[in-house]
Each structure stands twice: as C-alpha cells, then as structure tokens.
Design a protein around this motif. Structure first.
Motif, PDB file in Angstrom:
ATOM      1  N   ASP A 182      11.602  -5.289  -5.949  1.00  0.00           N
ATOM      2  CA  ASP A 182      11.136  -5.140  -4.433  1.00  0.00           C
ATOM      3  C   ASP A 182      10.520  -5.297  -3.607  1.00  0.00           C
ATOM      4  O   ASP A 182      10.681  -5.948  -2.353  1.00  0.00           O
ATOM      5  N   THR A 183       9.460  -5.501  -3.823  1.00  0.00           N
ATOM      6  CA  THR A 183       8.334  -5.050  -3.114  1.00  0.00           C
ATOM      7  C   THR A 183       7.793  -6.935  -3.383  1.00  0.00           C
ATOM      8  O   THR A 183       7.209  -7.995  -2.129  1.00  0.00           O
ATOM      9  N   LEU A 184       7.460  -7.643  -4.265  1.00  0.00           N
ATOM     10  CA  LEU A 184       7.402  -9.056  -4.523  1.00  0.00           C
ATOM     11  C   LEU A 184       8.300 -10.005  -4.008  1.00  0.00           C
ATOM     12  O   LEU A 184       7.886 -10.510  -4.592  1.00  0.00           O
ATOM     13  N   GLY A 185       9.718  -9.415  -4.715  1.00  0.00           N
ATOM     14  CA  GLY A 185      10.723 -10.156  -4.360  1.00  0.00           C
ATOM     15  C   GLY A 185      10.971 -11.338  -5.562  1.00  0.00           C
ATOM     16  O   GLY A 185      11.561 -12.232  -5.363  1.00  0.00           O
ATOM     17  N   VAL A 186      10.569 -10.620  -6.720  1.00  0.00           N
ATOM     18  CA  VAL A 186      11.041 -11.425  -8.070  1.00  0.00           C
ATOM     19  C   VAL A 186      11.899 -10.626  -8.925  1.00  0.00           C
ATOM     20  O   VAL A 186      12.500  -9.638  -8.701  1.00  0.00           O
ATOM     21  N   VAL A 189       6.924  -4.020 -27.083  1.00  0.00           N
ATOM     22  CA  VAL A 189       7.928  -3.165 -26.996  1.00  0.00           C
ATOM     23  C   VAL A 189       7.657  -2.963 -25.129  1.00  0.00           C
ATOM     24  O   VAL A 189       7.758  -1.929 -24.803  1.00  0.00           O
ATOM     25  N   MET A 190       9.354  -3.074 -24.658  1.00  0.00           N
ATOM     26  CA  MET A 190       9.295  -2.760 -23.081  1.00  0.00           C
ATOM     27  C   MET A 190      10.036  -1.557 -23.101  1.00  0.00           C
ATOM     28  O   MET A 190      11.468  -0.692 -24.075  1.00  0.00           O
ATOM     29  N   VAL A 191       9.023  -0.670 -22.311  1.00  0.00           N
ATOM     30  CA  VAL A 191       9.959   0.788 -21.825  1.00  0.00           C
ATOM     31  C   VAL A 191       9.990   1.308 -20.383  1.00  0.00           C
ATOM     32  O   VAL A 191      10.635   2.039 -20.533  1.00  0.00           O
ATOM     33  N   ALA A 192      10.119  -0.057 -20.162  1.00  0.00           N
ATOM     34  CA  ALA A 192      10.493   0.340 -18.604  1.00  0.00           C
ATOM     35  C   ALA A 192      10.687  -1.492 -18.062  1.00  0.00           C
ATOM     36  O   ALA A 192      10.360  -2.259 -18.513  1.00  0.00           O
ATOM     37  N   GLY A 193      12.214  -1.832 -17.554  1.00  0.00           N
ATOM     38  CA  GLY A 193      11.922  -3.223 -16.992  1.00  0.00           C
ATOM     39  C   GLY A 193      13.188  -3.226 -16.115  1.00  0.00           C
ATOM     40  O   GLY A 193      14.589  -2.103 -16.363  1.00  0.00           O
ATOM     41  N   VAL A 194      13.032  -4.148 -15.067  1.00  0.00           N
ATOM     42  CA  VAL A 194      14.384  -4.473 -13.932  1.00  0.00           C
ATOM     43  C   VAL A 194      14.675  -6.091 -14.506  1.00  0.00           C
ATOM     44  O   VAL A 194      13.572  -6.672 -14.998  1.00  0.00           O
ATOM     45  N   GLY A 195      16.243  -6.699 -14.778  1.00  0.00           N
ATOM     46  CA  GLY A 195      16.345  -7.591 -14.741  1.00  0.00           C
ATOM     47  C   GLY A 195      16.209  -8.050 -16.686  1.00  0.00           C
ATOM     48  O   GLY A 195      17.220  -9.147 -16.974  1.00  0.00           O
ATOM     49  N   GLN A 203       0.823  -1.032  -0.037  1.00  0.00           N
ATOM     50  CA  GLN A 203       0.102   0.045  -0.077  1.00  0.00           C
ATOM     51  C   GLN A 203       0.886   1.083   0.108  1.00  0.00           C
ATOM     52  O   GLN A 203       0.825   2.237  -0.873  1.00  0.00           O
ATOM     53  N   ALA A 204       1.908   1.715   0.824  1.00  0.00           N
ATOM     54  CA  ALA A 204       3.165   2.561   0.969  1.00  0.00           C
ATOM     55  C   ALA A 204       3.237   2.356  -0.684  1.00  0.00           C
ATOM     56  O   ALA A 204       4.040   3.705  -1.499  1.00  0.00           O
ATOM     57  N   VAL A 205       4.277   1.614  -1.112  1.00  0.00           N
ATOM     58  CA  VAL A 205       4.500   1.863  -2.533  1.00  0.00           C
ATOM     59  C   VAL A 205       3.324   2.309  -3.498  1.00  0.00           C
ATOM     60  O   VAL A 205       3.500   2.870  -4.258  1.00  0.00           O
ATOM     61  N   VAL A 206       2.133   1.849  -3.707  1.00  0.00           N
ATOM     62  CA  VAL A 206       0.843   2.400  -4.330  1.00  0.00           C
ATOM     63  C   VAL A 206       0.900   3.975  -4.386  1.00  0.00           C
ATOM     64  O   VAL A 206       0.789   4.735  -5.204  1.00  0.00           O
ATOM     65  N   ALA A 207       0.775   3.990  -2.445  1.00  0.00           N
ATOM     66  CA  ALA A 207       0.439   5.233  -2.726  1.00  0.00           C
ATOM     67  C   ALA A 207       1.723   6.894  -2.844  1.00  0.00           C
ATOM     68  O   ALA A 207       1.147   7.254  -3.209  1.00  0.00           O
ATOM     69  N   LYS A 208       2.717   5.997  -2.653  1.00  0.00           N
ATOM     70  CA  LYS A 208       4.226   6.303  -3.390  1.00  0.00           C
ATOM     71  C   LYS A 208       4.056   6.700  -4.639  1.00  0.00           C
ATOM     72  O   LYS A 208       4.367   8.422  -5.465  1.00  0.00           O
ATOM     73  N   VAL A 243       8.484  -0.176 -11.808  1.00  0.00           N
ATOM     74  CA  VAL A 243       9.113  -1.754 -12.257  1.00  0.00           C
ATOM     75  C   VAL A 243      10.371  -1.775 -11.082  1.00  0.00           C
ATOM     76  O   VAL A 243      10.019  -3.432 -10.328  1.00  0.00           O
ATOM     77  N   ARG A 244      11.196  -1.187 -10.973  1.00  0.00           N
ATOM     78  CA  ARG A 244      11.597  -1.095  -9.563  1.00  0.00           C
ATOM     79  C   ARG A 244      11.318  -1.280  -8.310  1.00  0.00           C
ATOM     80  O   ARG A 244      11.059  -2.506  -7.247  1.00  0.00           O
TER      81      ARG A 244
END
Length: 518
Positions: A152-156, A170-176, A123-128, A147-148
């Motif tokens: 971090d939150t879901l641990g993926v 097309v990927m516009v943002a990504g981690v990994g 909820q803190a992430v969504v609010a931010k 995506v960052r």
C-alpha cells in the motif's frame, strides 16, 4: 502595466469580460506559440488549449462576485503544477471590468511536499510494525501485515517475503501472489545486499536507485516475466552472512525506486529481523531457564534480566537510530540522535555485561578491586544531571572522599538505580540529596527525595524480583531494586528504605564494606 508585467517571471495575463487577453507578459512564456500570442486571443484557447470555455470557469465566478480566487491546476502549457490567482479590476461604477490571472509554478514545492508526506507515511508504517514486534506479535501475522503495508505504501502490485531454505527460497507471506502456487518456491541464490533492478534502461535523474546489471536479474525467473513484471527491489532480512531470507517488491509499470523507498523497505526488513531474533532469543532463554532451575541466585538474577528482553529492544533502538542518523539532515536532530545512540550503546554494554555474569557460579568468581567509589558515583550524577535540570530539581551531594572499598564496576548500576528512581518520583522543583557517611566497618550511602514515599507494607516487597508496590505508592518494573539488592549483597553490604524525616518522600540507603575491613 506592460513594463511592470515584463519584470515578473511568472505568466500574468489580463482578461476582459469577453474572455479575451488584453495584455500580458507573453515574452516570458515560451510555452505559448508566437502565432497564438498575436491579437487578443481567448483565454481558454491559448491558456487551457480548449475550443470552448472550461466547464467550471473560475474566471466567470470572479466577474460575478468580484472576489479573488486561488486554485491549483496541472498547467496544459508545460504540464507543471501551478497556483492560479484571479484578481478583479473594477471600473468607476464598481463593476468588474477585467481580471488579472497570475500563474505561479509550485511544482517543486509540490514535489517536496509529496516527498515529505511519503516519508511521514513510511515512518508511520515502520513505527507501527516496530511497536507490534516489540509487543510480541505473532510472526506470521506480522509478516503478512508487513507485505500488505509495504504494498500500500509504495504503490506496487506485488510484495512477498521469501525464506531461505538450503538452495531454494519459499514464500511465507505475499500480496499479489496468493493465487499462484508456482510463486511459493523458487530456486535462486541467497541475497546478501539491497538490490534495485528494472528491465528497462533509464539514464536520467541521478538521485534514483538503479543497478547496472539490471537485465540479468530476471534470468531464470520466468514467473516474473509471465506476470509482466518490469521493475523490482530486494532487501535482505537478517544478517548478510546468514540471512533469514529476502523481502521483495515488483511492479508491472516502469519504475526506478528512490533512496527513500530503499530506506523504508530496509527498515521494515530490520523490524522483521529483530522480531525473528526476539523469538529465537525467547525460545533459547526458555530452554536455558529450564536448565537453570537449580542454579544459584546470581545466575537466576541475570537470567531475569535477559528474559525481560532488555537486549532485543536495545538492538531495535540501535537499528532505528542508525537508520535515522543516515537520513537526517538537520544538525540539531543529528545531535539528539547521537546522544540517543551513545546512551543506547551503553545500555547494550550493560546488558551484555550482565549476560557474562550469568555464567558465574559463585561470588568467588567475581573480581573485586580496591578503589574509591566516589568517581563512579560522580559519573552517574553527571549522566543524570540533564534529567534533574528538566524537572528543575535542587540537588545536593555531601561527599568529600576518598571512600576506599573493594568493588566491581557493576556497583555503578546501584548508584544509577537509586538516583534515577529518586529523579523519577521527585516532583518538579523538588529536592534530592546524597549523603555518604562512615558506619564503622562500612560506608553508608543515602539518597533522599521528597516524592510520594512508600507504604510501610511495601518496603520489604519492593526489593523482591517482579514485585511492585501497591497503586498509589512507588511503581516500577519489579526488577531494578532486586538487581540493586543482589549487587549490594555481593559487595557484602545491606540495602533498605526509610521515610524522609521531613514527612514527604523516601530515603534509600545501602552499605559497602570498607577496603580495610575485607
């Protein structure tokens, strides 16, 4: 003692100074083999499954200090989280002769605690992200931060946003995926729903999300298999009919995503969708504003309403409220959420009504009907009564009616603006009064408060668009009173403000032509 212990469901053992169990309620513990229960076994051997004493033995501390001790462990007997309580037993000389070890299963409590912590974090992430979206953050930066934070939150290991472009994404943002150029573009069908999928079968725990067609999900996506991915989840960004794209997460560990995971990720996607909608709306409004430079005052007024982003924040509130209504269990909170949702829907209705008025070319295009405006005023008073009660404001209205006038329903906005401003600036336990009087061919409505008042130099300025009173006087958005003024003028009336005769506060007033005089 044995009879007492046998009535307790938790495992309780009594240990002597030689670290041997002298008595216990073994029969309640199926995790300890029968042959181990025989005699007086060593505590670390039968309870901790070790061949020698624990490196940091709390039992020895209790024997040495004579003080109770509490701590949590992952119990090797059943792999559950246990709260261990060690209590000393003293002999006649005051020395600790034995220690009682009580193992209480708190695994369910820890699971609930961890779930609540995760929900709070989500909820803190969504609010931010929601705050940044409302503040007009750069979309590219907002997507990358999304995506960052999801990673971090879901641990993926992997998270990305794929933008739909004709028959490809097309990927516009990504981690990994940053170092893998092949991941930037995929040919895949548009996603129109939330999909959780895995490459393995799991038939346990019905509370988890899974998709029956999971094995087919990766067909044609060799990239995911090359990275050893076995689990994933997709959520749509935007409407199902015309989505912007999808956000997805992937893991190399077997995982079935929970409902909380699904709600969290969809909430993030909703924030991004609203930010995209906001940007598109702002761009459309800018183009539209350029075309309205020579338009009449009415069109300019309601353009101002829209360019101040009233509808976009209202839609974001709608999305968050509907999401909370789905996941909230407490009746009291459900009731509050329903009230928020109801009033937000009313605000959206008012904004949408304003957007219709923007198309009007002249006063002649507005339809007026003869009716008594007192019921409209009374409705506004009822809606704001709770706000007055919160501040313990004494409210008095001298109005008997009827007050026949030719009005449009938008006149309600004037009553709402006047009374809400009075409530806002009236101190606790203050006074607000409404008086309706006969002013020859008009009705005069006065709203009196005992707030801080308004400087004489500010009295004309506050009715202009985007103009506020100086610091120390009344404050506002610079639009509300301008809207009220324009609406009153459309009804053939006037509007103004005077000092409260008692020396503190203000008297806002406006007039409406009587029906017989139009």
């Amino acid at each position: 003692m044995k009879k007492t212990l046998s009535s307790v469901q938790d495992l309780i053992v009594v240990i002597d100074r030689d670290m041997r169990i002298v008595t216990s309620n073994w029969k309640n513990c199926d995790s300890v083999p029968a042959n181990v229960k025989m005699g007086h076994p060593l505590c670390y051997s039968c309870l901790m499954k070790q061949v020698k004493p624990c490196e940091s033995c709390r039992l020895l501390e209790v024997f040495a200090t004579g003080e109770c001790c509490k701590f949590e462990i992952e119990d090797p007997l059943d792999n559950k989280t246990k709260l261990i309580e060690l209590s000393p037993l003293f002999d006649d000389d005051g020395s600790v002769s034995m220690v009682v070890r009580h193992a209480k299963d708190i695994s369910d409590c820890k699971t609930i605690e961890n779930t609540l912590k995760m929900r709070e974090k989500q909820q803190a992430v969504v609010a931010k992200l929601g705050q940044e979206g409302l503040a007009g953050a750069d979309l590219d930066e907002l997507m990358q931060e999304s995506v960052r934070l999801v990673t971090d939150t879901l641990g993926v290991e992997y998270c990305r946003i794929m933008k739909k472009e004709k028959d490809s994404a097309v990927m516009v943002a990504g981690v990994g995926w940053e170092k893998d150029d092949n991941s930037k573009k995929e040919s895949e069908n548009s996603k129109n729903d939330i999909v959780c999928y895995t490459l393995y079968s799991d038939t346990e725990e019905d509370s988890l999300i899974r998709e029956n067609r999971s094995q087919d999900k990766f067909n044609g996506l060799s990239l995911l298999k090359e990275h050893g991915i076995v689990s994933g989840m997709d959520v749509t960004i935007g409407s199902r009919e015309d989505p912007y794209g999808v956000m997805n997460v992937h893991t190399t560990q077997k995982r079935v995503f929970t409902k909380d995971d699904m709600h969290f990720m969809q909430s993030v996607a909703n924030v991004l969708a609203e930010a995209l909608s906001r940007k598109e709306a702002e761009e459309n409004l800018k183009r539209y504003a350029n075309q309205l430079e020579d338009a009449n005052h009415l069109k300019v007024l309601f353009t101002d309403i829209l360019t101040h982003d009233l509808l976009n924040p209202a839609n974001i509130i709608r999305g968050f409220t509907e999401e909370l209504i789905i996941i909230e269990d407490e009746d009291s909170k459900q009731n509050l959420l329903d009230k928020i949702h109801k009033n937000n829907e009313r605000m959206i209705y008012m904004i949408e009504s304003a957007s219709k008025f923007i198309k009007l070319e002249s006063v002649d295009d507005i339809k007026f009907e003869e009716q008594d405006f007192l019921p409209v005023l009374e409705k506004v008073v009822r809606n704001l009564s709770s706000e007055m009660n919160k501040k313990d404001i004494h409210f008095d209205m001298k109005a008997t009616g009827p007050y026949p006038s030719f009005i449009n329903p938008i006149i309600e906005e004037v009553f709402l603006n006047m009374l809400s401003n009075a409530i806002k600036f009236t101190p606790p336990k203050g006074r607000i009064s409404i008086v309706i009087s006969d002013a020859m061919d008009k009705w005069k409505v006065q709203v009196t408060d005992n707030g801080p008042g308004i400087n004489n130099s500010d009295k004309e300025m506050i009715f202009e668009r985007f103009r506020r009173a100086e610091k120390g006087s009344i404050k506002g958005s610079g639009l509300g009173l301008a809207i009220a003024k324009r609406i009153v003028e459309l009804h053939g009336g006037e509007i103004g403000v005077e000092n409260n005769s008692i020396g503190h506060g203000s008297v806002f007033w406006f007039t409406i032509r009587k029906a017989s005089c139009l």
